[in-house]
Design an enzyme around this catalytic site. Structure first.
Site, PDB file in Angstrom:
ATOM      1  N   ASP A  91       0.832  -1.205   0.000  1.00  0.00           N
ATOM      2  CA  ASP A  91       0.000   0.000   0.000  1.00  0.00           C
ATOM      3  C   ASP A  91       0.864   1.251   0.000  1.00  0.00           C
ATOM      4  O   ASP A  91       1.813   1.361   0.793  1.00  0.00           O
ATOM      5  CB  ASP A  91      -0.849   0.038   1.281  1.00  0.00           C
ATOM      6  CG  ASP A  91      -2.294  -0.352   1.033  1.00  0.00           C
ATOM      7  OD1 ASP A  91      -2.760  -0.269  -0.122  1.00  0.00           O
ATOM      8  OD2 ASP A  91      -2.947  -0.747   2.010  1.00  0.00           O
TER       9      ASP A  91
ATOM     10  N   LYS B 169      -0.344  -0.486  -4.282  1.00  0.00           N
ATOM     11  CA  LYS B 169      -1.798  -0.246  -4.305  1.00  0.00           C
ATOM     12  C   LYS B 169      -2.064   1.201  -3.913  1.00  0.00           C
ATOM     13  O   LYS B 169      -1.400   1.732  -3.017  1.00  0.00           O
ATOM     14  CB  LYS B 169      -2.519  -1.214  -3.353  1.00  0.00           C
ATOM     15  CG  LYS B 169      -4.027  -0.980  -3.252  1.00  0.00           C
ATOM     16  CD  LYS B 169      -4.779  -2.151  -2.635  1.00  0.00           C
ATOM     17  CE  LYS B 169      -4.819  -2.184  -1.136  1.00  0.00           C
ATOM     18  NZ  LYS B 169      -5.367  -0.979  -0.478  1.00  0.00           N
TER      19      LYS B 169
ATOM     20  N   GLU C 227      -5.326   4.133  -3.260  1.00  0.00           N
ATOM     21  CA  GLU C 227      -6.763   4.330  -3.026  1.00  0.00           C
ATOM     22  C   GLU C 227      -7.289   5.499  -3.861  1.00  0.00           C
ATOM     23  O   GLU C 227      -6.725   6.607  -3.785  1.00  0.00           O
ATOM     24  CB  GLU C 227      -7.017   4.628  -1.537  1.00  0.00           C
ATOM     25  CG  GLU C 227      -6.734   3.447  -0.632  1.00  0.00           C
ATOM     26  CD  GLU C 227      -7.085   3.722   0.825  1.00  0.00           C
ATOM     27  OE1 GLU C 227      -7.693   4.782   1.126  1.00  0.00           O
ATOM     28  OE2 GLU C 227      -6.748   2.882   1.669  1.00  0.00           O
TER      29      GLU C 227
ATOM     30  N   GLU D 193     -13.920  -2.355  -1.498  1.00  0.00           N
ATOM     31  CA  GLU D 193     -14.123  -2.537  -0.057  1.00  0.00           C
ATOM     32  C   GLU D 193     -15.499  -2.032   0.366  1.00  0.00           C
ATOM     33  O   GLU D 193     -15.886  -0.897   0.048  1.00  0.00           O
ATOM     34  CB  GLU D 193     -13.009  -1.788   0.713  1.00  0.00           C
ATOM     35  CG  GLU D 193     -13.146  -1.947   2.224  1.00  0.00           C
ATOM     36  CD  GLU D 193     -11.897  -1.536   2.997  1.00  0.00           C
ATOM     37  OE1 GLU D 193     -10.843  -1.264   2.375  1.00  0.00           O
ATOM     38  OE2 GLU D 193     -11.983  -1.498   4.244  1.00  0.00           O
TER      39      GLU D 193
HETATM   40  O1  KIV Z   1      -4.750  -1.832   4.279  1.00  0.00           O
HETATM   41  C1  KIV Z   1      -5.365  -2.894   4.060  1.00  0.00           C
HETATM   42  O2  KIV Z   1      -5.230  -3.902   4.756  1.00  0.00           O
HETATM   43  C2  KIV Z   1      -6.265  -2.920   2.912  1.00  0.00           C
HETATM   44  C3  KIV Z   1      -7.156  -4.111   2.740  1.00  0.00           C
HETATM   45  C4  KIV Z   1      -8.156  -4.189   3.812  1.00  0.00           C
HETATM   46  C5  KIV Z   1      -7.753  -4.165   1.409  1.00  0.00           C
HETATM   47  O3  KIV Z   1      -6.279  -2.010   2.160  1.00  0.00           O
END
Ligand code: KIV
Length: 273
Positions: free
Chosen positions: A92, A122, A124, A191
């Site tokens: 992330d 990833k 958002e 989500e």
């Molecule tokens: O940060 C995280 O764990 C997530 C998942 C819940 C998709 O983004």
């Protein structure tokens, strides 16, 4: 321990994930933030391990994902990558490291890829971060999108409720998912949205759609490992299935150790030199 990996399955790549969608094979994703958890998740057959910014909550005890830094994410990701032999590791991008402008996004993503050895990042958001996603993709870095409840925007949403229940927000989400596909994202996480909407997105886009609180008619599921192991006592959203009571099991083990130390039954004669 019986391990799914004993079948010597090929290492997971973005191409393999797409093939899994085409073949109707569900994609099993789970979070991890360290080496030990990653070895367990990998050996158990997880296809995709996310070093989620949920580390901010479950590893650092913060109330939201906002405070975690890029340096902290990189530390968690380094251990995870070492433990994942077959699974693809996705990291992330934390709050504030990609929204300002595309160059900032690129520098953040490059740091993650160079310093951790992960396979993808990833981010958002949809249309509002289009240019940042494009810039990162242009550098050859695979990007997974994340729509619906995007926890980095909790202050805008005013909480962690179900998203896209109204037509206008659902329409925006569908357009964002199509945009992520067109830009070249390799997957998208949805989500906490209505299951019918998630199913529609999974049908309309060719990239894998990974759900969390988005029903079963998507291409895969993701879950936070501490939550499904029952380590996070107070957290019980409707979508969560808890597979073990590790809070109890680990607490009992530590309690037994404490008591053995106190009454000098540990170590015994065989446990010393
Ligand atoms: O940060 C995280 O764990 C997530 C998942 C819940 C998709 O983004």
């Amino acid at each position: 321990m019986s391990t799914y990996n004993e079948q010597a399955k090929p290492k997971v790549t973005t191409a393999l994930l797409r093939k899994m969608k085409q073949n109707g094979e569900k994609i099993a994703c789970i979070t991890s933030y360290d080496y030990t958890m990653a070895t367990i998740a990998d050996a158990a057959g997880a296809d995709f391990i996310l070093v989620g910014d949920s580390a901010s909550n479950v590893m650092m005890g913060n109330e939201t994902t906002l405070p975690i830094t890029l340096d902290e994410m990189i530390t968690y990701a380094k251990g995870t990558v070492k433990g994942a032999k077959r699974a693809m590791v996705v990291v992330d991008m934390p709050f504030g490291t990609y929204q300002a402008d595309p160059l900032t996004a690129l520098h953040s993503a490059v740091r993650i890829m160079k310093e951790t050895g992960a396979s993808a990042v990833k981010m958002e958001g949809g249309e509002e971060i289009r240019e940042s996603i494009e810039k990162v993709l242009c550098a050859g870095i695979p990007v997974c999108g994340h729509l619906g409840l995007t926890p980095q925007s909790v202050n805008k949403f005013g909480g962690y409720g179900v998203r896209a229940k109204e037509d206008a927000e659902a329409e925006r989400l569908i357009n964002d998912a199509r945009m992520l596909e067109e830009l070249g994202c390799f997957a998208v996480v949805l989500e906490k949205i209505p299951s019918g909407l998630a199913a529609r997105v999974a049908k309309e886009v060719s990239i894998p759609v990974i759900g969390i609180g988005a029903g079963s008619d998507v291409d895969g599921q993701i879950i936070v490992i501490q939550d499904m192991l029952g380590m996070n006592k107070g957290f019980k959203p409707k979508f969560l299935r808890v597979y073990a009571d590790m809070f109890e099991a680990m607490g009992n083990a530590v309690g037994q150790y404490v008591s053995d130390v106190k009454d000098v039954t540990f170590p015994n004669a065989n446990e010393q030199y």
